[in-house]
Design an enzyme around this catalytic site. Structure first.
Site, PDB file in Angstrom:
ATOM      1  N   LYS A 119       0.857  -1.054  -0.056  1.00 61.37           N
ATOM      2  CA  LYS A 119       0.042   0.119   0.072  1.00 61.37           C
ATOM      3  C   LYS A 119       1.122   1.243  -0.022  1.00 61.37           C
ATOM      4  O   LYS A 119       0.308   2.377  -0.538  1.00 61.37           O
ATOM      5  CB  LYS A 119      -1.026  -0.117   1.127  1.00 61.37           C
ATOM      6  N   GLY A 166      -8.021  -4.664   1.112  1.00 60.29           N
ATOM      7  CA  GLY A 166      -9.210  -5.369   1.130  1.00 60.29           C
ATOM      8  C   GLY A 166      -9.815  -5.328   2.652  1.00 60.29           C
ATOM      9  O   GLY A 166     -10.743  -6.335   3.096  1.00 60.29           O
ATOM     10  N   HIS A 210     -17.226   4.383  -1.239  1.00 62.15           N
ATOM     11  CA  HIS A 210     -16.253   3.658  -1.907  1.00 62.15           C
ATOM     12  C   HIS A 210     -16.670   3.372  -3.352  1.00 62.15           C
ATOM     13  O   HIS A 210     -17.666   2.800  -3.638  1.00 62.15           O
ATOM     14  CB  HIS A 210     -16.130   2.249  -1.132  1.00 62.15           C
ATOM     15  N   LYS A 239     -17.934  -5.860   1.547  1.00 58.97           N
ATOM     16  CA  LYS A 239     -18.933  -5.186   0.410  1.00 58.97           C
ATOM     17  C   LYS A 239     -19.806  -6.085   0.645  1.00 58.97           C
ATOM     18  O   LYS A 239     -19.920  -7.450   0.741  1.00 58.97           O
ATOM     19  CB  LYS A 239     -18.342  -5.092  -0.602  1.00 58.97           C
ATOM     20  N   GLU A 277      -9.053   1.322  -6.508  1.00 61.93           N
ATOM     21  CA  GLU A 277     -10.123   1.518  -5.533  1.00 61.93           C
ATOM     22  C   GLU A 277      -9.871   3.115  -5.117  1.00 61.93           C
ATOM     23  O   GLU A 277      -8.837   3.463  -4.932  1.00 61.93           O
ATOM     24  CB  GLU A 277     -10.283   0.590  -4.349  1.00 61.93           C
ATOM     25  N   GLU A 291      -6.535   1.656  -3.144  1.00 58.94           N
ATOM     26  CA  GLU A 291      -5.723   0.562  -3.399  1.00 58.94           C
ATOM     27  C   GLU A 291      -5.923  -0.088  -4.694  1.00 58.94           C
ATOM     28  O   GLU A 291      -7.068   0.518  -5.322  1.00 58.94           O
ATOM     29  CB  GLU A 291      -5.604  -0.503  -2.474  1.00 58.94           C
ATOM     30  N   ARG A 295      -6.556  -8.415  -9.519  1.00 53.75           N
ATOM     31  CA  ARG A 295      -7.411  -9.787  -9.785  1.00 53.75           C
ATOM     32  C   ARG A 295      -8.565  -9.419 -10.248  1.00 53.75           C
ATOM     33  O   ARG A 295      -9.341  -8.394 -10.143  1.00 53.75           O
ATOM     34  CB  ARG A 295      -7.338 -10.501  -8.584  1.00 53.75           C
ATOM     35  N   VAL A 298     -15.016  -9.956  -7.042  1.00 58.46           N
ATOM     36  CA  VAL A 298     -16.373 -10.605  -6.637  1.00 58.46           C
ATOM     37  C   VAL A 298     -17.349  -9.815  -7.288  1.00 58.46           C
ATOM     38  O   VAL A 298     -18.218 -10.692  -8.147  1.00 58.46           O
ATOM     39  CB  VAL A 298     -16.763 -10.562  -5.125  1.00 58.46           C
ATOM     40  N   ARG A 341     -24.629  -9.783  -2.440  1.00 54.35           N
ATOM     41  CA  ARG A 341     -23.945 -11.017  -2.053  1.00 54.35           C
ATOM     42  C   ARG A 341     -24.762 -11.878  -1.007  1.00 54.35           C
ATOM     43  O   ARG A 341     -25.103 -11.351   0.029  1.00 54.35           O
ATOM     44  CB  ARG A 341     -22.605 -10.425  -1.307  1.00 54.35           C
TER      45      ARG A 341
END
Lengths: 462, 180
Positions: A119, A166, A210, A239, A277, A291, A295, A298, A341
């Site tokens: 970071k 995260g 966010h 999240k 982000e 950050e 990858r 989700v 989710r």
């Protein structure tokens, strides 16, 4: 550069493993799924062309072991590894082990992962390309240095682990005494959790959203963004609801966020799908870099729903060395999409995990409704992994239509045998604050969860 | 579902050998200490452990089709170190208080990898002492001893899966000590 792939190892489990298997098949590739002993009969295993066993149920002894995953790929004759999200997806060691064994890693280089994952170095990189970072510092040596920074930027501040991310490795402190008090403990915790005790200080933005920007970049120097997502509905920095595009931002803010993300992606020599982000300060109407996630995320489906781009298929094509088949001008965002989710946990009992057998699993269907899940009736949800059971993604012409459709879809979603977050989601999407878009990153915990709990108490519903 | 055996079958015998050779080559040029993977009838177990390999890595590639003990085909050395299966009879010392698992999950003896274990056999504990963690869906539940006394047996190996009610640890209560 151009290296056609034939067979891909899916080094993950759950819904994302299913998602990747399907994307492989759409691309005409064979998919072999790495499974622990607990996942031998998973949906991904059933859909795949083969499975390769990588160890006992504990992820630490299976999905988290680079040597097991790489050996599995070699034994199963795979020419590429897709790591999904979580597990080894942001471990540069996996990308390196792939490179030294002539297996294609579906993702960026080890160097990009390392730079993005640290970071402090990512903050420096963002600043170097003119992207604002949160008020604060680089690594601070001790509590005294930390207090000096915090006095300058103003309390409250977050003490953040350089190797965190995260939502992990953050401590809120409200004054100098508390900072001095907590510094050593936070540093030790970071060392224990990430093997790296470095901390930095950032001003806590209390009224913020966010917002993140999806990137895709090929090996030929082309990089595009697919617009942004809002992921402000969070519990303990995890999240719960995500939407695309981010609501309530000016056109200028959308543009500036996208440009900042692309600048950071270029500076990282980024390849593949990635996300940058940001925190958008609602009071000051400013944004700052948070950050980079190196990858697939989700919540990638909400972006797919509004752009029509299949992000996982693009990952596979980029990994095979193919150039992006579209330019920035070809990308347009139309309509709105929201994802909930669905976790196997009980919001009525402190979000207690709820593994076990699914006696019923009847997801909603219809226009604009998509369910990404590994669940099926009779599936026994193992207790060893995270609680994500699936994602309900709904799209509509605009945000209002999407929310109406989502509310109905949640009501039609029938699950029995385990506790889930479906009921809570219904409460969230029907809430006037959510409908008005007048929420921030603390809204779920500060407002919604309290109302949800007290409503239950008043009605005497258990 | 296409089985892995079919996929293995689709690979020519030579490519099957190639696959195993690639795993061995990867192992030899790495700093890995052990790998064990299985793909259909192909199984490779390599270890640098001196007890398992006489000199350097040893490849064990048993075609599982010819091995009647399909899933129990781990090497004797490995099998010997495995804890009893969850429903296998265990020896509980007379008078011992058995701490059982509150939920299914993963059994952890230490607060984090590399840290010293919460307890060891022979150690004295209070009723409120944490004896282990049972991780369920990433939630770390600290399991307490429940009685003051001496730990005599730890039944489960670190990192292994447990079911609800599985015996975890046996504690001989102190004379006159209060139970739960």
């Amino acid at each position: 550069m151009n290296r056609p792939l034939r067979r891909v190892l899916v080094a993950n489990r759950g819904e994302i493993a299913v998602r990747i298997v399907r994307a492989c098949h759409d691309e005409g590739l064979e998919a072999v799924v790495a499974v622990s002993d607990a996942d031998e009969n998973s949906l991904a295993a059933r859909l795949a062309d083969g499975v390769v066993h990588v160890g006992p149920p504990s992820a630490a002894q299976s999905y988290l072991r680079v040597e097991q995953v790489v050996s599995a790929a070699l034994l199963a004759g795979c020419d590429a590894i897709h790591p999904g999200y979580g597990f080894l997806s942001e471990r540069p060691e996996l990308a390196e082990a792939c490179a030294s064994n002539e297996v294609v890693f579906v993702g960026p280089t080890a160097e990009s992962i390392r730079l993005g994952g640290d970071k402090v170095s990512a903050r420096a990189l963002a600043r170097a390309v003119g992207v604002p970072v949160g008020d604060g510092s680089d690594t601070v040596a001790d509590g005294v240095a930390g207090v000096a920074v915090a006095d300058r930027v103003g309390y409250p501040v977050l003490l953040k682990a350089a190797a965190g991310g995260g939502g992990r490795g953050m401590v809120r402190v409200d004054d100098a005494a508390e900072l001095a008090d907590r510094f050593a403990v936070a540093s030790n915790e970071a060392r224990a959790a990430f093997g790296d005790g470095r901390l930095y200080v950032e001003r806590l933005v209390e009224n913020a959203r966010h917002v993140e920007v999806q990137l895709l970049a090929d090996r030929h120097g082309s990089i595009v963004h697919l617009g942004d997502r809002d992921c402000s509905v969070q519990r303990r920095y995890q999240k719960m609801v995500e939407e695309a595009p981010a609501a309530g931002l000016s056109a200028d803010m959308h543009d500036r966020l996208a440009a900042a993300a692309v600048a950071i992606g270029r500076e990282l020599d980024y390849v593949g799908a990635g996300t940058v982000e940001f925190l958008v300060d609602l009071d000051r109407q400013e944004f700052s870099f948070l950050e980079v996630n190196t990858r697939v995320q989700v919540e990638h489906p909400v972006t797919e729903m509004v752009t029509g781009v299949d992000i996982v298929r693009e990952q596979l094509r980029i990994a095979a060395g193919r150039p992006l088949s579209f330019s920035q001008d070809d990308i347009s965002v139309s309509g709105h999409a929201i994802e909930c989710r669905i976790n196997a946990e009980s919001p009525d009992a402190g979000f207690l995990p709820s593994p076990g057998a699914l006696d019923e699993w009847r997801p909603p269907a219809g226009a604009g409704i998509r369910v990404d899940s590994h669940a099926f009736r009779g599936y026994v949800i193992p207790p060893y992994y995270d609680s994500l059971l699936g994602k309900l993604i709904v799209a509509g012409g605009d945000r209002v239509e999407t929310i109406d459709r989502l509310s109905k879809a949640l009501s039609a979603f029938e699950v029995r045998g385990v506790e889930t977050t479906i009921g809570l989601h219904r409460y969230i999407v029907d809430h006037p604050d959510f409908r008005a878009g007048s929420i921030n990153t603390t809204w779920l915990e500060r407002v919604l969860l309290r109302e949800y709990a007290s409503r239950y108490a008043e009605n005497g519903v258990v | 579902m296409a089985s892995s055996d079919e996929l293995v079958g689709r690979m020519l015998v030579s490519s099957e050998e190639d696959a195993v050779r690639r795993v061995v080559a990867a192992f030899e040029r790495s700093d890995w200490s052990e790998i064990e993977v299985r793909f259909g009838a192909l199984r490779v177990h390599l270890s640098t452990d001196a007890h398992r390999a006489t000199s350097g890595p040893v490849a064990r590639t048993d075609p599982i089709g010819s091995n009647p003990e399909r899933s129990g085909s781990a090497d004797a050395e490995t099998t010997a170190s495995l804890p009893p299966a969850s429903n296998a009879p265990i020896d509980v010392p007379t008078g011992a208080h058995v701490v059982v698992s509150p939920s299914p999950g993963i059994f952890w003896r230490a607060p984090e990898p590399g840290a010293p274990p919460f307890i060891d056999a022979g150690q004295r504990v209070d009723a409120s002492s944490t004896v282990c963690i049972v991780e369920i869906m990433k939630l770390m539940n600290h399991v307490k001893a429940g009685v003051a006394g001496e730990v005599v047996v730890v039944f489960v190996e670190n990192g292994h899966a447990v079911e609800k009610g599985d015996p975890l640890v046996a504690v001989i209560p102190e004379a006159g000590g209060a139970g739960t």
